[in-house]
Design an enzyme around this catalytic site. Sequence first.
Site, short mmCIF file in Angstrom:
data_model
loop_
_atom_site.label_atom_id
_atom_site.label_comp_id
_atom_site.label_asym_id
_atom_site.label_seq_id
_atom_site.Cartn_x
_atom_site.Cartn_y
_atom_site.Cartn_z
N ARG A 55 0.83 -1.19 0.00
CA ARG A 55 0.00 0.00 0.00
C ARG A 55 0.87 1.25 0.00
NH1 ARG A 55 -2.04 -3.56 3.98
NH2 ARG A 55 -4.15 -4.35 3.54
N LYS B 123 -1.88 -2.54 8.01
CA LYS B 123 -2.99 -2.05 8.81
C LYS B 123 -2.98 -2.68 10.20
CE LYS B 123 -6.22 -0.93 5.07
NZ LYS B 123 -7.56 -1.20 4.50
N HIS C 26 -2.77 2.41 -5.70
CA HIS C 26 -3.62 1.26 -5.40
C HIS C 26 -3.93 0.46 -6.67
CE1 HIS C 26 -5.45 -0.43 -1.85
NE2 HIS C 26 -6.49 -0.80 -2.55
N ARG D 143 -1.22 -1.92 -7.01
CA ARG D 143 -1.47 -3.03 -6.07
C ARG D 143 -2.43 -4.04 -6.70
NH1 ARG D 143 -1.57 -4.44 -0.51
NH2 ARG D 143 -3.62 -4.96 0.36
N HIS E 197 -4.12 -9.09 3.39
CA HIS E 197 -5.56 -9.10 3.65
C HIS E 197 -5.86 -9.95 4.88
CE1 HIS E 197 -6.76 -8.08 -0.78
NE2 HIS E 197 -6.48 -7.02 -0.08
N TYR F 197 -10.19 -10.43 -7.13
CA TYR F 197 -9.28 -10.51 -8.27
C TYR F 197 -9.60 -11.68 -9.20
CZ TYR F 197 -6.72 -7.07 -5.62
OH TYR F 197 -6.40 -5.93 -4.93
#
Length: 294
Positions: free
Chosen positions: A145, A169, A240, A243, A266, A275
């Site tokens: 990210r 995150k 992004h 990404r 994730h 995806y």
Amino acid sequence: MISSFLSFLQFEKRASEHTIVSYRNDLEQFWTYIETAFPNTTWQEVDAVAIRTWVVTLLEEKISPRSINRKMSALKSFYKYHIKMGALETNPMLQVHAPKVHQRLPHFVEELDMEKLFTSELFENHFEGWRDRTMLELFYATGMRLSELRMLTFADIDLYNDQVKVLGKRNKERIIPFGHNFKNILTKYFTFYNENFGASSQNKYVFVNVKGELLSPKQIYTIVRRYLDMITTIEKRSPHVIRHTFATHLLNRGADLNSIKELLGHSSLAATQVYTHNSIEKLKSIYQQAHPRA
């Protein structure tokens, strides 16, 4: 009540600055609406009807269902926190349904276009040129990210084992490998860095401006956008999108979904499964072109 919730997000949940700003804006916007539409109402008195009216107002203002769902997510977290802390007794969000959102396929850059980006002479042979190239190569090589790349220090990069440590995150750490080609790019950039700022110490940020100062998120976004503008006409062109490109290309070349999930950081497989839609669309296109009775 908003400030105490935001403090909880910042100091206990370790939420990113971007998340905190978004939640603050959404909650303050909601409360401004309540004070205008339902004067003298307290947080304890806000009910499901008031929230539904707010949602209808947003829809009438042509706010997208996706944006409304994000605002409702902030409100759900707000109520959940204050009920847990005992400041509120009931959660009106349990009686409010979010607007339906149509599934959007992630934008991504075609392989040939990414190859054109890195094999053409778009990057100039000086510090900024090699910095820009290294950033774009790193985005594509790791799928990290913007916030993760921005905060990288020299201590996070392991040239011996060809890997980089990323703090994602909620301060979740992960290790991402990179290839020999990117290692060469990185080594070249370090040469320019050292020529401009002296030997790089472990605690210094990897990506800086000509004064040695940490790049802002906006500066990184602008750099990426400028180069993508040169090689693709897709609607969205941002870090992004690279990404998404990283994940899509891995999937198209046979990587399994669980591995991609770990590389992207994730928390659940559901976030990664989007995806597969891009790959299915590619298969449909190939089928339409190749099958004699398609």
